[in-house]
Design an enzyme around this catalytic site. Structure first.
Site, PDB file in Angstrom:
ATOM      1  N   LYS A 167       0.548  -1.294  -0.124  1.00  0.00           N
ATOM      2  CA  LYS A 167      -0.519  -0.418   0.185  1.00  0.00           C
ATOM      3  C   LYS A 167       0.936   1.306   0.544  1.00  0.00           C
ATOM      4  O   LYS A 167       1.804   1.402   0.559  1.00  0.00           O
ATOM      5  CB  LYS A 167      -1.246  -0.161   1.023  1.00  0.00           C
ATOM      6  CG  LYS A 167      -2.030   1.366   1.763  1.00  0.00           C
ATOM      7  CD  LYS A 167      -3.009   0.898   0.630  1.00  0.00           C
ATOM      8  CE  LYS A 167      -3.501   2.708   0.440  1.00  0.00           C
ATOM      9  NZ  LYS A 167      -4.129   1.668   1.701  1.00  0.00           N
ATOM     10  N   ASP A 209     -13.372  -0.403   2.536  1.00  0.00           N
ATOM     11  CA  ASP A 209     -12.608   0.623   3.149  1.00  0.00           C
ATOM     12  C   ASP A 209     -13.104   0.808   4.580  1.00  0.00           C
ATOM     13  O   ASP A 209     -13.370   1.775   5.424  1.00  0.00           O
ATOM     14  CB  ASP A 209     -11.845   1.934   2.670  1.00  0.00           C
ATOM     15  CG  ASP A 209     -11.602   2.901   3.131  1.00  0.00           C
ATOM     16  OD1 ASP A 209     -10.089   2.169   4.041  1.00  0.00           O
ATOM     17  OD2 ASP A 209     -11.600   3.817   2.934  1.00  0.00           O
TER      18      ASP A 209
END
Ligand code: NCD
Ligand code: ZN
Ligand code: ZN
Length: 409
Positions: free
Chosen positions: A134, A276
């Site tokens: 990420k 998310d």
């Protein structure tokens, strides 16, 4: 074990026998003659969800969530695999922090999981461990902008994958005090510019997380990146009466952006639906200015979409492609399809059983949902690798049974 019922196979609903052995789908057959007892399933059998973007806060903020509560909430929503983000305390960046996290969450997770790493000097070892990374192009909750070009190059050279949080701080305005003000603070251009800047980074598969705007989506599609969209950007906009509970990065946008995302979803432009899931406690969210950005959603994602399917707003095949098939492929796993050789990860739903989302019935430590009052189709049974986690709406999964998945190619 053999299940018999109507199942989603090769893009269609078909009445089939599904043989399961050692946690895997052994066969899918129209006829079965044998002496193994067949379990009749009255619900529709679908591939279980794979959520590529959750924040289970473990380690570091286990007052907001831990891997047991997060994975249990996921199971109740028909999700049996998650990929967990690295913005922990401490941040997941080195073999040591990674190993400690893995050891800890392995004991708690009741579903299978992959783990992201940030990209730092130790990226070589992290490629071996997980293959999943990420990069934040701006600061967000508990994390800041950090672009390590050599590291990115190394990841791509070795077949790793990178997900990008795309907001460009140079385009931020003054923070506002309500949802439209928050949208204006981190405006459309900040998303578009951040996405476009990915073109300057080393070549490799780029996934843009939580795309929230029409222009951002157009940019990502024209650049050939893979695109992820959240349920909150599909179902909510800046006009929602949510105050701090609707504060999230990137922000809830205008109704026009929301509609554009739905249209793209219907057209098949979106690769991944991911929640998310970013839980924060109610107390923290009541004051708009101080509220940390983030919205819980792992438990409500698949049920919200299945309700949309029941209303004819989206096709079942688009939902399954984005919630199971493509995410399964992304993780290099045999998950996300009802097919011989795949893990028996299944969710079983009755489309006539429409429920209203009620915080009392949810399982995240967050204890609230921005989708309170929305209609949803929750699963009746959920299975992971042939084991029932939810049976007749009751949780019977074991803590610590979940397995780590390395996404390494
Ligand atoms: C996320 C969090 O709280 O961890 N917050 C958010 O608003 N989405 C971080 C992130 O994904 O940017
Ligand atoms: Zn993010
Ligand atoms: Zn996130």
């Amino acid at each position: 074990m053999i299940l018999y019922g109507t199942a989603y196979i090769d893009g269609e609903l078909k009445k089939r026998y599904i043989g399961i052995e050692d946690g895997k789908i052994d066969f899918v057959k129209k006829h079965y003659k044998g002496d193994v007892e067949v379990k009749q399933i009255d619900e529709i059998i679908l591939p279980a969800g794979i959520d590529l973007h959750v924040h289970f806060r473990d380690p570091g903020s286990t007052d907001k969530e831990d891997f047991y509560t997060g994975s249990k909430a996921a199971a109740f929503g028909g999700v049996t695999t998650v990929a967990d983000m690295p913005n922990n305390h401490p941040p997941i960046l080195t073999p040591d922090t990674f190993d400690k996290k893995l050891q800890m969450v392995e004991e708690r997770s009741c579903i299978d999981f992959a783990l992201y790493s940030l990209i730092g000097d130790d990226v070589g070892s992290m490629i071996e461990k997980t293959g999943l990374f990420k990069v934040y192009l701006s600061s967000s909750t508990s994390t800041e902008k950090k672009i390590h070009e050599d590291g990115i190059r190394k990841v791509y050279k070795n077949g790793g994958k990178i997900a990008f949080h795309c907001e460009d701080e140079d385009y931020f305005n003054k923070p506002g005090t309500d949802l439209p003000g928050y949208n204006n603070y981190r405006p459309v251009e900040s998303e578009v510019q951040a996405i476009s800047s990915l073109n300057e980074l080393p070549e490799g598969p780029k996934r843009v997380c939580h795309i929230s705007t029409k222009k951002g989506l157009q940019e990502a599609l024209s650049d050939g990146f893979s695109v992820e969209v959240t349920p909150h950007h599909l179902f909510l906009n800046e006009e929602a009466f949510l105050g701090g509970f609707g504060k999230v990065n990137p922000p809830l946008r205008t109704q026009n952006d929301q509609i554009a995302l739905w249209e793209s979803y219907e057209r098949g432009d979106i690769d991944f639906l991911a929640s998310d899931h970013a839980p924060h406690l109610e107390d923290e969210k009541t004051d708009f200015i101080d509220a940390p950005p983030g919205i819980p959603g792992v438990e409500t994602m698949y049920p919200l979409l299945l309700h949309s399917v029941s209303m004819g707003n989206i096709s079942l095949s688009t939902v399954i492609e984005t919630i199971a098939e493509k995410p399964g492929r992304y993780l290099n796993t045999k998950k996300g399809k009802i097919e011989e050789g795949y893990d028996a990860d299944l969710t079983m739903v009755d489309f006539r059983k429409i429920e209203t989302i009620d915080r009392e019935n949810l399982h995240s430590k967050a204890g609230w949902s921005p989708f309170e009052g929305f209609n949803a189709v929750f699963p009746v049974h959920v299975m992971s690798r042939g084991e029932f986690l939810i049976k007749d709406n009751e949780f019977i999964g074991d803590k610590g049974r979940g397995k780590f998945i390395s996404a390494k190619a």
